[in-house]
Design an enzyme around this catalytic site. Structure first.
Site, short mmCIF file in Angstrom:
data_model
loop_
_atom_site.label_atom_id
_atom_site.label_comp_id
_atom_site.label_asym_id
_atom_site.label_seq_id
_atom_site.Cartn_x
_atom_site.Cartn_y
_atom_site.Cartn_z
N GLU A 59 10.35 17.10 14.81
CA GLU A 59 10.54 16.43 13.17
C GLU A 59 9.87 17.03 12.46
O GLU A 59 8.81 17.56 12.39
CB GLU A 59 10.49 14.68 12.14
N GLU B 87 10.28 1.06 10.54
CA GLU B 87 11.44 2.01 10.16
C GLU B 87 10.38 3.81 10.36
O GLU B 87 9.78 4.29 9.47
CB GLU B 87 11.40 2.38 8.88
N CYS C 295 14.38 10.80 5.74
CA CYS C 295 13.89 10.57 7.26
C CYS C 295 15.16 10.91 8.12
O CYS C 295 15.19 10.68 9.11
CB CYS C 295 13.32 8.85 7.17
N LYS D 101 0.79 -1.20 0.00
CA LYS D 101 0.21 -0.08 0.24
C LYS D 101 1.09 1.29 -0.06
O LYS D 101 1.42 1.74 0.58
CB LYS D 101 -0.64 -0.50 1.16
P1 TAP Z 1 2.50 8.36 7.53
O1 TAP Z 1 1.60 8.90 7.84
O2 TAP Z 1 2.92 7.47 8.84
O3 TAP Z 1 2.15 6.75 6.56
C1 TAP Z 1 3.08 6.45 5.16
C2 TAP Z 1 2.35 5.24 5.43
O4 TAP Z 1 1.43 4.30 6.34
C3 TAP Z 1 1.13 5.94 4.09
O5 TAP Z 1 1.34 4.78 3.68
C4 TAP Z 1 0.00 6.32 4.96
O6 TAP Z 1 -0.99 6.35 3.67
C5 TAP Z 1 -0.02 4.56 6.37
N1 TAP Z 1 -0.83 4.71 7.37
C6 TAP Z 1 -1.76 5.65 7.36
N2 TAP Z 1 -2.65 5.33 8.80
C7 TAP Z 1 -2.16 3.60 8.86
C8 TAP Z 1 -2.78 3.46 9.49
N3 TAP Z 1 -4.26 3.44 10.52
N4 TAP Z 1 -2.85 2.08 9.07
C9 TAP Z 1 -1.96 1.44 8.35
N5 TAP Z 1 -1.30 2.21 7.19
C10 TAP Z 1 -1.81 4.03 7.56
O7 TAP Z 1 4.10 8.58 7.54
P2 TAP Z 1 4.84 9.94 6.22
O8 TAP Z 1 3.63 11.11 6.45
O9 TAP Z 1 3.58 9.17 5.18
O10 TAP Z 1 5.86 9.73 5.78
C11 TAP Z 1 6.36 10.69 6.62
C12 TAP Z 1 7.25 9.75 8.10
O11 TAP Z 1 7.88 8.92 7.36
C13 TAP Z 1 7.82 10.73 8.75
O12 TAP Z 1 8.02 10.72 9.92
C14 TAP Z 1 9.32 9.98 8.64
O13 TAP Z 1 10.44 10.06 9.14
C15 TAP Z 1 8.84 8.58 8.33
N6 TAP Z 1 10.25 7.53 7.40
C16 TAP Z 1 11.12 6.88 7.77
C17 TAP Z 1 11.96 6.58 7.67
C18 TAP Z 1 12.49 6.09 8.13
S1 TAP Z 1 13.39 5.08 6.75
N7 TAP Z 1 12.97 5.65 9.01
C19 TAP Z 1 11.42 6.69 6.42
C20 TAP Z 1 11.35 7.41 5.42
C21 TAP Z 1 10.45 8.19 6.05
P3 TAP Z 1 -1.64 7.26 3.08
O14 TAP Z 1 -0.33 7.81 2.50
O15 TAP Z 1 -3.15 7.17 3.84
O16 TAP Z 1 -1.30 8.33 4.55
#
Ligand code: TAP
Length: 517
Positions: free
Chosen positions: A419, A287, A321, A211
């Site tokens: 962050e 992650e 990240c 997803k």
């Molecule tokens: P999230 O809001 O956590 O979303 C990540 C993924 O999870 C998206 O596909 C999201 O769908 C999905 N999601 C949201 N609610 C969910 C639920 N209840 N159940 C299952 N899946 C769900 O993060 P983001 O805003 O996309 O990304 C930014 C964050 O990712 C930052 O905190 C960043 O640091 C972190 N990040 C970490 C890493 C590593 S390697 N540690 C790498 C990249 C990013 P939607 O698209 O519909 O919201």
């Protein structure tokens, strides 16, 4: 200029596409790229059951690129059933070495189509094209090749256990795939996050569904098309774009999924872990977010520290990240460091990510862009000094945010702790004669993803590497990741590694066999 032709129905036709799909032609970057907009389940592109769609917005001009099918719980269930059937059926017939060959073929196809993939990624996510080509797509291809090499090298061991005399006993372990795997990924490196996880997952012999983030699922769908060309059996790889609260949650809840690989924010990681436990105790790796400290000592190579300090924050417009969320600069060089950073920011070309001279593209989507504006407003309100930026690039459409620098940031301020995930440099001073104190400040965070130090003193560097509570440590460099090196955080940055040999463990289980003779 992105010209969109809607409602394409591709077959095995002029463009050479071998799997039929509905989609559109992206005319950009002097290319014409057919892009699917349907769900990819069991080797076919299909509409979402309820015909729900997601609006895919171009962050450069805020225009609608296309609508993409949005998976419901039922659609996720269909993808899981397909992955389940493949796991116990066709995929079992594929030997480890053949699996490696399929992955190599896929990597070759990704290489062949890398300009198309980088163009789509650039339009969809706002990544600068040159970076998309080298990192987003380049490192994705590397990941598939690296893990392809592991397929026929996954092996157990023989263990000298105590026999019950006069009998002998042989004990050995087997490393087996876990089963159907769900992958849920964020929007900052859409294809790279997919590849980091899926390549390890497939190399280990699992089947999967992913997803992708709802804001930019297009490269995942183009990738799905390539998996058919590569010859993957139907159901081994499924792509179900959708909303986190719907399709994403359905993945975490599903009783037939045995492993979930997640990259995203810490709050959603916690929700997912609970769901994994409540549903069927599925194994998960998380992650999550970071607020990585970068400590710059006065005895560093300042040119290098400025160059890498800039990229530690502004790489991929801060949507990284492992971005350095906080810079501690020794007081003796602090003012000079800030002066040089601001000078370099002024020379950065901000604009169309497809333009080869652009260094800084738009933020990924509006909600994120708005969050950055609010983040900076809070920093100013709490008394940090806004040295540069902190606002939208004036007179432009799109989500262009100025590279930003804050100084005089106190440890208790919101911007020092949270962050931003954007191009915002947060600088605090420290006294070089009190290394203990800067180490404590660097570790005073619930995150522990990455870290960095700049110094010419090897003892200082090694001492930093030993004392810092972070899964990744960069010395006199930053963002130097490689598909062969394990990647992942400590504390509330999650657990379970991506990349390197360790990543395979996340997608394998160990069976122990004992024979008496
Ligand atoms: P999230 O809001 O956590 O979303 C990540 C993924 O999870 C998206 O596909 C999201 O769908 C999905 N999601 C949201 N609610 C969910 C639920 N209840 N159940 C299952 N899946 C769900 O993060 P983001 O805003 O996309 O990304 C930014 C964050 O990712 C930052 O905190 C960043 O640091 C972190 N990040 C970490 C890493 C590593 S390697 N540690 C790498 C990249 C990013 P939607 O698209 O519909 O919201």
């Amino acid at each position: 200029f992105v010209e969109i032709v809607k409602n394409l129905r591709q077959g095995s036709s002029a463009s050479g596409v071998e799997v039929p799909f509905e989609g559109f032609i992206m005319r950009a970057n002097k290319r014409e790229i057919p892009v699917p907009t349907q769900l990819f389940i069991n080797g076919e592109f299909v509409n979402a059951e309820r015909n729900d769609t997601l609006d895919i917005i171009n962050p450069t001009d805020e225009a609608l690129i296309c609508k993409v099918a949005c998976a419901s719980r039922n659609d996720v269930d269909k993808a899981v059933q397909a992955a389940h059937n493949a796991f116990y059926g066709s995929w079992k017939q594929v030997s480890a070495r053949q699996r490696g060959q399929l992955m190599m073929k896929l990597a070759d196809l990704m290489e062949q189509y890398k300009e198309d993939l980088a163009t789509i990624e650039s339009v969809d996510s706002g990544a600068v094209y040159t970076l998309a080509l080298k990192t987003h797509i380049g490192m994705s291809i590397d990941a598939w090749r690296y893990f392809a090499g592991w397929c026929d090298k996954i092996q157990g061991s023989t263990i000298p256990v105590n026999p019950a005399r006069p009998n002998n006993v042989l004990t050995f372990t087997k490393r087996e795939p876990i089963g159907v795997t769900g992958l849920v990924t964020p929007w900052n490196y859409p294809l790279m996050m997919l590849s980091w996880k899926m390549a390890a997952c497939i190399a280990a012999g699992n089947t999967c569904l992913i997803k992708p983030a709802q804001t930019c699922p297009l490269t995942a769908l183009k990738f799905a098309e390539l998996t058919v060309k590569a010859g993957f059996p139907p159901g081994v790889i499924n792509v179900v774009p959708g909303q986190g609260s719907g399709a994403g949650q359905a993945v975490a809840d599903h009783p037939l999924i045995r492993k979930l690989g997640f990259t995203g924010s810490t709050p959603i990681g916690k929700v997912i872990m609970k769901s994994c436990a409540d549903s069927n105790l599925k194994k998960c790796s998380l992650e999550l977010g970071g607020k990585s400290p970068l400590v710059i000592f006065a005895d560093c190579d300042l040119d290098k520290a400025v160059k890498h300090g800039m990229s530690s924050v502004f790489f991929n417009k801060g949507e990284n990240c492992i971005a350095a969320g906080r810079l501690f600069v020794e007081d003796r060089i602090h003012d000079e460091f800030v002066r040089r950073v601001v000078k370099d920011i002024r020379t950065m070309t901000i604009g169309d990510p497809l333009n080869r001279s652009t260094a800084h593209g738009p933020q990924n989507h509006k909600a994120h862009f708005d969050k950055l504006i609010e983040f900076c407003r809070r920093g100013v309100k709490e008394g940090a000094t806004l040295v540069y930026g902190g606002k939208a690039v004036p007179n432009t459409k799109g989500y262009f945010f100025e590279p930003t620098v804050f100084t005089n940031v106190e440890d208790e301020m919101f911007i020092a702790k949270e962050e931003s995930f954007g191009p915002i440099m947060i600088i605090s001073k420290f006294n070089g004669s009190d290394v203990d104190s800067v180490m404590k400040r660097a570790n005073r965070s619930e995150y522990g993803l990455a870290s960095g130090v700049f110094t010419k003193d090897i003892s200082k560097a090694l001492s930093f590497a030993e004392r810092i509570e972070a899964g990744t440590v960069f010395v006199n460099v930053y963002n130097k990741t490689d598909v062969a090196a394990p990647f992942g955080g400590f504390k509330q940055s999650g657990f379970g590694k991506d990349l390197g040999q360790e990543a395979l463990n996340e997608y394998l289980k160990t069976k122990c066999v004992t024979i008496e003779f």
